[in-house]
Enzyme design. Structure first.
Site, PDB file in Angstrom:
ATOM      1  N   GLU A   1       0.928  -0.976  -0.379  1.00 13.69           N
ATOM      2  CA  GLU A   1      -0.124   0.395  -0.398  1.00 13.69           C
ATOM      3  C   GLU A   1       1.033   0.909   0.055  1.00 13.69           C
ATOM      4  O   GLU A   1       1.822   1.286   0.322  1.00 13.69           O
ATOM      5  CB  GLU A   1      -1.168   0.061   1.389  1.00 13.69           C
TER       6      GLU A   1
ATOM      7  N   CYS B   1       3.763   8.228   1.346  1.00 11.88           N
ATOM      8  CA  CYS B   1       3.897   7.723   2.160  1.00 11.88           C
ATOM      9  C   CYS B   1       4.212   6.466   1.355  1.00 11.88           C
ATOM     10  O   CYS B   1       3.367   5.612   0.924  1.00 11.88           O
ATOM     11  CB  CYS B   1       2.663   7.074   3.287  1.00 11.88           C
TER      12      CYS B   1
ATOM     13  N   CYS C   1       6.248  -7.243   7.624  1.00 11.64           N
ATOM     14  CA  CYS C   1       7.540  -6.580   7.990  1.00 11.64           C
ATOM     15  C   CYS C   1       8.006  -7.497   9.232  1.00 11.64           C
ATOM     16  O   CYS C   1       6.958  -8.205   9.557  1.00 11.64           O
ATOM     17  CB  CYS C   1       7.417  -5.243   8.684  1.00 11.64           C
TER      18      CYS C   1
ATOM     19  N   CYS D   1       6.631  -5.248  15.950  1.00 11.74           N
ATOM     20  CA  CYS D   1       5.540  -4.644  16.898  1.00 11.74           C
ATOM     21  C   CYS D   1       4.507  -4.520  17.073  1.00 11.74           C
ATOM     22  O   CYS D   1       4.041  -4.972  16.413  1.00 11.74           O
ATOM     23  CB  CYS D   1       6.561  -2.761  17.015  1.00 11.74           C
TER      24      CYS D   1
ATOM     25  N   CYS E   1       1.827  -2.326  15.515  1.00 15.51           N
ATOM     26  CA  CYS E   1       1.482  -2.326  14.124  1.00 15.51           C
ATOM     27  C   CYS E   1       1.291  -3.171  13.380  1.00 15.51           C
ATOM     28  O   CYS E   1       0.970  -4.525  13.717  1.00 15.51           O
ATOM     29  CB  CYS E   1       3.103  -1.941  13.732  1.00 15.51           C
TER      30      CYS E   1
ATOM     31  N   CYS F   1      -1.195   5.751   9.891  1.00 15.53           N
ATOM     32  CA  CYS F   1      -0.035   5.336  10.089  1.00 15.53           C
ATOM     33  C   CYS F   1      -0.271   4.141  11.039  1.00 15.53           C
ATOM     34  O   CYS F   1      -1.153   3.857  11.818  1.00 15.53           O
ATOM     35  CB  CYS F   1       0.436   6.012  11.434  1.00 15.53           C
TER      36      CYS F   1
END
Ligand code: SAH
Ligand code: SF4
Length: 381
Positions: A91, A104, A111, A115, A118, A358
């Site tokens: 994205e 962005c 990933c 974390c 996230c 975010c």
């Protein structure tokens, strides 16, 4: 395999030109055609000799990732899902504001850093993106966002009233800034991200200044040092906690690269950075890291580091297990930092109605890490 010219920065494109028996200056012309004119078809590159165009058509392509879907938020934020093959999607988000337009960009499919707050991290990891897939996001955004203007330019002059050129909602609809804050940890995909950054800064490609390009990292110290040497753009570091005990939980890579060493790396980075401060991102999680005492602890932690704070209200996603801090808690936290002389902004939440805020980017990730108990999400959006 066919060569994709979107994979090459200026240096690699010059070597490629050498390999096919052309002078290196052809690389400049090619860069301009590909990145500034958004040309995919060699036959349209009118200032190149016919023989060269034919040679290029026989050996290479200009192939950006294809767009699967587009969502436009009520606030003007746009999110594109791009196909990166075998069921994976990434994205890219464009955030228009009155004085700038920020893109962005994603750097990985998923990933691996886990974390806990996230959405991308929850999905696991498939692979690093190639240069073409990273720069292709900017290539694509420029192409789409340029369309409105092209249409206007094509209308007869007397029909182009001032009002027709006004941008939607008075917002800037061109990319003026890039932040590597999409899916993935950019510094875990160092070489490809660095080559894409080269192109963003190259005057023959996108010509952005180093101040307008920001890499955000969860704190991979050796790669921060490499970035400083190789391509020192503006740096944002995801801090999120005032001590190692809490950061170990929220950002597990902290166990490998703890806060003291991370702050020392920030100091080193500042010697080459285009700005004289590091931006610290700090997510606001209700009852976890948002007390006044934690703000005081944070002030002490960063005492020696020239920095600015960007507080990010947590953006929820299904089964996250966290809640966003209240407005009061965020303001109280901000006031403690400000009273200590730290410039602090609270990030405006943009595009959350289309899951573009975010940490909400999920894309389509075919996880390869086989972590247990992960929620499968994202593909239904
Ligand atoms: N991997 C890099 C960049 C991508 S994440 C990094 O971690 O810095 C970009 C920013 O969004 C980071 O500061 C990240 O911590 C933050 N973020 C992640 N999940 C979030 C969420 N659910 N709500 C708000 N911000 C989040
Ligand atoms: Fe990866 Fe950044 Fe998400 Fe952490 S916050 S899991 S480093 S994308």
């Amino acid at each position: 395999m066919t060569i994709n010219l979107l994979d090459f920065n200026a240096k690699n494109l010059a070597s490629f030109c050498g390999e096919i028996g052309e002078k290196p200056f052809r690389a400049k012309q090619l860069l301009r055609w590909i990145h500034q004119s958004g040309e995919e078809d060699f036959t349209g590159m009118s200032n190149l000799a016919k023989v060269l165009r034919e040679k290029l058509s026989a050996t290479a392509v200009v192939k950006p990732p294809q767009v699967i879907s587009e969502h436009i938020s009520a606030d003007g934020t746009r999110k594109w899902l791009l196909d990166v093959g075998v069921g994976n999607g990434i994205e890219t988000v464009f955030i228009p504001e009155p004085s700038r337009g920020t893109l962005c960009i994603s750097s990985q499919v998923g990933c691996a850093l886990e974390c806990t707050f996230c959405s991308t991290g929850r999905q696991g990891f498939n692979r690093n993106l190639g240069v073409a897939e990273i720069i292709g996001q900017l290539w694509w955004a420029n192409k789409v966002l340029g369309t409105a203007e092209t249409e206007i330019a094509l209308k007869p002059r007397h029909l182009v009233g001032e009002s027709m050129v006004v941008q939607p909602l008075g917002q800037n609809h061109k990319v003026s800034n890039v932040v590597m804050m999409g899916m993935g940890e950019p510094l875990a995909n160092f070489e490809n991200v660095a080559s894409a950054l080269d192109l963003m800064l190259d005057d023959n490609a996108y010509g952005l200044s180093r101040r307008r390009v920001t890499v955000s990292t969860s704190g991979l110290i050796p790669a921060m040092d490499r970035l400083r040497e190789r391509c020192p753009v503006a740096l944002a570091v995801s801090l999120h906690a005032p001590n190692d005990k809490l950061r170990d939980q929220l950002v597990p890579i902290n166990k490998k690269y703890p806060l003291k060493e991370l702050l020392a790396a920030c100091q080193r980075y500042l010697k080459a950075a285009p700005r004289d401060f590091i931006t610290f991102e700090y997510i606001m999680l209700a009852g976890v890291n948002d007390s006044a005492d934690q703000a005081c602890e944070l002030v002490k932690l960063v005492r020696e580091t020239p920095c600015k704070f960007n507080l990010i209200p947590f953006n929820p996603f299904p089964n996250s297990g966290y809640e966003r801090s209240s407005v009061e808690a965020i303001n109280r936290f901000r006031d403690v930092l400000m009273q200590a002389g730290l410039v602090t902004t609270v990030r405006k939440t943009r595009g959350d109605d289309i899951y573009a805020a975010c940490g909400q980017l999920a894309g389509r990730v075919l996880d390869k890490t086989q972590r247990k108990g992960r929620e499968i999400m994202g593909t239904a959006r």
